[in-house]
Write an enzyme that holds these catalytic residues in place. Structure first.
Site: not given
Ligand code: GLN
Length: 485
Positions: A154, A178, A79
């Site tokens: 994400s 995410s 990532k």
């Molecule tokens: N979707 C969640 C957010 O936007 C989690 C994101 C994540 O786990 N990096 O904060």
């Protein structure tokens, strides 16, 4: 197993038996990427030359009988918020479009020791803020099951590459879901380890008390192998722990279904997967009972105070002076303002504003302070639940993958995608998403298992037995060769 690519253990056997060379696997995976990337846009950068060179070193080792273990020669995608020395780490932000990492994240150093090769860096929501990869400054990633649908976020890129076969496995980061949510949307396995077991050194911070690196893979065993090779105490990470992994007392497990995650707001599809798996668990002699964790209903609100608060502090380092972008201006304040205005996207700015507000004098106690108190209560609720249960089960997401644009107009709807995953981050628990079925429109569905802190290996064992029972063996639409249609 569920993919066009064999499991890591099987690949390792093929290497050992000289039926396949790591460099041949690398080329195969790279070829998959050349077929799929033009549609999916899952990698932001491919490391072809260095990857091939490294896989040839693996060839040599296998030839001489000196292989380094199961990950030797395995192509892994990273990532793009995890630093790899000498390559860009953009966090899918304009702010870091030219930032080249001067060091390896601890997990990267550990993976390099195993002889694995990196396919490249994968797309994400900017600074890991989002649930659909639509917030990337470099354009969205598509879902390999159907490119009209989001891959989740994400870590959408990291989930899509594994699903499409353009990497054998990948690393993602999970602050509120995410790793697990995109794994669920793309029909692969996503594992968020216990907070502190995997070093965050070299992961660009979003919300430090929640962030956790973990694997996205085709199988649970693959996730175990990667976790095994990246976990462990790291003095460079102040929140790193020396884990003492636990085992459940009995073979016959007691598993709790979280009532609050099986209610209105969670689709019938998603609930049915939990019921299906529950039945299988009962058939194999485990005890499954409903349990209530009332405060999980507050987890989303608590998360959207704590995560933005921490992000507003973490992202203050992007000031045009120390890292990345600098917009020309006549003075330093103007430069800083312009740089942050141009460098950050909408969602990131929204979170910084929310966080700054929640932390500001006069509101601190009312918002951030209260969120911390409820977080402690959520943690003690889980502790109590784990006095009664070995593991907890829920859907991973309230619904299968949604279409592009479907939730961009309504941030609350988007935030709700993490309803089931956020509690584990707030409490630092290990949690895994396993694909178990398909929805009516042929999109993957999953269940989530959570365990007490440091139950990671036994959680993986249970996940593996569920994986065997459900034998999810469907393939996504966009894989090598069938993407021309
Ligand atoms: N979707 C969640 C957010 O936007 C989690 C994101 C994540 O786990 N990096 O904060």
């Amino acid at each position: 197993m569920n993919r066009n690519i064999p499991s890591i253990s099987k690949l390792n056997n093929l290497f050992l038996d000289k039926e396949l060379k790591p460099s041949e696997l690398f080329e195969q995976v790279y070829e998959n990427a050349s077929f799929t990337e033009s549609i999916l846009h899952a990698h932001l950068e491919l490391f072809h030359d260095e990857g091939l060179e490294n896989s040839k070193k693996s060839d040599e080792r296998f030839l001489k009988g000196e292989s380094l273990g199961k990950l030797d020669g395995i192509p892994i995608a990273i990532k793009d918020n995890i630093n790899v020395y000498g390559y860009k780490t953009t966090c899918s932000s304009k702010m870091l479009s030219n930032y080249v990492s001067p060091y390896d994240a601890t997990v990267i150093g550990m993976l390099k020791e195993t002889g694995s090769t990196f396919t490249g860096k994968t797309n994400l929501d900017e600074f890991a803020m989002g649930s659909s990869t639509e917030n990337s400054a470099y354009g969205p990633t598509k879902n390999p099951w159907n490119p009209d649908y989001v891959p989740g976020g994400s870590s959408g890129g990291s989930a899509a590459v594994v699903s499409a076969g353009s990497a054998v496995a990948s690393l993602g980061s999970d602050t509120g879901g995410s790793i697990r949510q995109p794994a669920s949307f793309c029909g692969v396995v996503g594992f968020k380890p216990t907070y502190g077991t995997v070093s965050r050194f070299g992961l660009i911070a979003f919300a430090s008390s929640l962030d956790q690196i973990g694997p996205i893979t085709n199988t649970v065993d693959d996730a175990r192998i990667i976790f095994d090779n990246i976990q462990g105490y790291d003095p460079k990470d102040a929140t790193s722990i020396k884990p003492q992994y636990t085992e459940p007392k009995n073979k016959k497990l007691k598993i709790g279904i979280i009532k609050e995650l099986m209610q209105e707001g969670v689709s019938e599809d998603s609930q049915n997967e939990v019921n299906k798996v529950t039945q299988l668990l009962e058939n194999s002699g485990h005890e499954v009972l409903e349990t209530s964790l009332p405060l999980t209903e507050m987890a989303l609100s608590v998360y959207y105070l704590i995560a933005p608060a921490e992000c507003s502090a973490n992202l203050s380092r992007f000031d045009g002076v120390r890292f990345g972008l600098r917009e020309p201006a006549s003075g330093s304040y103007e430069m800083m303002n312009k740089t942050r205005a141009v460098g950050f996207g909408e969602e990131v700015k929204k979170r910084i504003l929310l966080g700054t507000y929640a932390l500001s004098a006069g509101y601190f106690d009312e918002y951030y302070g209260r969120a911390l108190k409820v977080r402690s209560k959520i943690i003690s609720d889980f502790q109590k639940a784990f006095d009664d249960f070995d593991f907890l089960i829920s859907p991973t997401t309230p619904s299968p993958a949604f279409k592009f644009g479907e939730k961009t107009e309504n941030p609350l709807e988007m935030y709700l995608s993490d309803l089931c995953t956020i509690p584990a981050n707030l409490a630092g628990l290990p949690a895994i998403s396993i694909p178990t079925g398909l929805s009516d429109n042929n999109m993957p569905l999953s269940i989530q298992l959570m365990g007490k802190p440091c139950s990671d290996y036994s959680l993986l064992d249970l996940a593996e037995s569920i994986e065997d029972m459900v034998s999810f063996n469907h393939l996504p639409k966009i894989t090598k060769g069938d993407n021309e249609s």
